[in-house]
Design a protein around this motif. Structure first.
Motif, mmCIF file in Angstrom:
data_model
loop_
_atom_site.group_PDB
_atom_site.id
_atom_site.type_symbol
_atom_site.label_atom_id
_atom_site.label_comp_id
_atom_site.label_asym_id
_atom_site.label_seq_id
_atom_site.Cartn_x
_atom_site.Cartn_y
_atom_site.Cartn_z
ATOM 1 N N MET A 290 0.841 -1.189 0.000
ATOM 2 C CA MET A 290 0.000 0.000 0.000
ATOM 3 C C MET A 290 0.882 1.247 0.000
ATOM 4 S SD MET A 290 -3.013 0.788 2.656
ATOM 5 C CE MET A 290 -3.236 2.436 3.199
ATOM 6 N N THR A 291 0.624 2.185 -0.913
ATOM 7 C CA THR A 291 1.396 3.409 -1.022
ATOM 8 C C THR A 291 0.939 4.399 0.046
ATOM 9 O OG1 THR A 291 1.571 3.077 -3.391
ATOM 10 C CG2 THR A 291 2.043 5.277 -2.583
ATOM 11 N N PRO A 292 1.890 4.989 0.786
ATOM 12 C CA PRO A 292 1.500 5.985 1.787
ATOM 13 C C PRO A 292 0.859 7.209 1.130
ATOM 14 C CG PRO A 292 3.775 5.279 2.107
ATOM 15 C CD PRO A 292 3.318 4.727 0.795
ATOM 16 N N ARG A 293 -0.060 7.810 1.837
ATOM 17 C CA ARG A 293 -0.719 9.030 1.368
ATOM 18 C C ARG A 293 0.226 10.213 1.580
ATOM 19 N NH1 ARG A 293 -3.984 13.147 3.200
ATOM 20 N NH2 ARG A 293 -3.727 12.549 5.366
ATOM 21 N N VAL A 294 0.509 10.947 0.520
ATOM 22 C CA VAL A 294 1.404 12.105 0.590
ATOM 23 C C VAL A 294 0.552 13.362 0.732
ATOM 24 C CG1 VAL A 294 3.131 13.450 -0.671
ATOM 25 C CG2 VAL A 294 3.173 10.957 -0.772
ATOM 26 N N HIS A 295 0.938 14.221 1.674
ATOM 27 C CA HIS A 295 0.235 15.478 1.868
ATOM 28 C C HIS A 295 1.213 16.524 2.387
ATOM 29 C CE1 HIS A 295 -0.024 13.390 5.743
ATOM 30 N NE2 HIS A 295 -0.070 14.573 6.295
ATOM 31 N N ALA B 4 4.416 11.523 4.271
ATOM 32 C CA ALA B 4 3.843 10.281 3.766
ATOM 33 C C ALA B 4 3.198 9.644 4.984
ATOM 34 C CB ALA B 4 4.917 9.373 3.180
ATOM 35 N N ASP B 5 1.885 9.617 4.990
ATOM 36 C CA ASP B 5 1.142 9.257 6.186
ATOM 37 C C ASP B 5 1.588 10.197 7.304
ATOM 38 O OD1 ASP B 5 -0.390 7.329 4.878
ATOM 39 O OD2 ASP B 5 1.090 5.771 5.263
ATOM 40 N N GLY C 273 8.587 8.207 -5.259
ATOM 41 C CA GLY C 273 7.538 9.026 -5.847
ATOM 42 C C GLY C 273 7.089 10.199 -4.993
ATOM 43 N N TYR C 274 7.735 10.421 -3.855
ATOM 44 C CA TYR C 274 7.293 11.499 -2.968
ATOM 45 C C TYR C 274 7.547 12.884 -3.558
ATOM 46 C CZ TYR C 274 7.035 7.793 0.547
ATOM 47 O OH TYR C 274 6.735 6.642 1.239
ATOM 48 N N GLY C 275 8.681 13.065 -4.232
ATOM 49 C CA GLY C 275 8.974 14.364 -4.831
ATOM 50 C C GLY C 275 7.950 14.722 -5.897
ATOM 51 N N GLY C 276 7.633 13.763 -6.750
ATOM 52 C CA GLY C 276 6.629 13.995 -7.783
ATOM 53 C C GLY C 276 5.256 14.258 -7.200
#
Length: 155
Positions: free
Chosen positions: A1-6, A56-57, A95-98
């Motif tokens: 599961m991919t962490p939610r980025v905010h 991320a989360d 993918g966090y930077g994007g």
């Protein structure tokens, strides 16, 4: 599961953990640290600094800083200028930077901006390919040794 980025506001409660976000040694020539960025923001109020931690989360994985609707002036690009985008060395290539850049672009576009500017220091390992993937293109300008890029937000 991919962490939610905010994006999360930096407060007294999280500033210490956000300051621990660090890029790889070879990337330091391209981007200042979170601490240096926060000091620069405090010293440059005319640039209308707006900054957030990238989470991320519930884990801080990065940092972004922009000039938010600033009046362009000597030493101030804008009105919307991405000063900093960095992802912690332990969290890169996920993918966090994007994801953070997409969030920033959406926010700036929603504020009515026609373009988003950024710049980079040329050199081996430079971030130009990353920005080009998002549609940024060189403006032909150089600011303090950095190549200025522009993203058209009207598309």
């Amino acid at each position: 599961m991919t962490p939610r980025v905010h994006l999360r506001e930096i407060t007294d409660d999280n500033v210490a953990e956000v300051r621990r976000v660090r890029v790889r040694r070879r990337q330091r020539m391209f981007v200042d640290s979170v601490s240096e960025s926060l000091a620069e923001a405090a010293a440059t109020p005319q640039a209308a600094p707006w900054y957030r931690a990238v989470y991320a989360d519930d884990v801080p994985v990065g940092f972004v800083m922009l000039s938010w609707n600033a009046r362009p002036a000597p030493g101030v690009l804008g009105p919307y200028y991405l000063w900093r985008l960095l992802v912690d060395r332990r969290h890169q290539r996920r993918g966090y930077g994007g994801a953070a850049l997409r969030l920033v672009v959406d926010l700036v576009r929603a504020d009515g901006a026609a373009e988003l500017l950024t710049s980079y220091q040329p050199g081996v390992g430079e971030p130009l390919p990353f920005y080009e993937r998002f549609g940024f293109a060189p403006t032909g300008e150089v600011d303090d040794g950095e190549v200025v890029l522009r993203l058209d937000l009207r598309r």
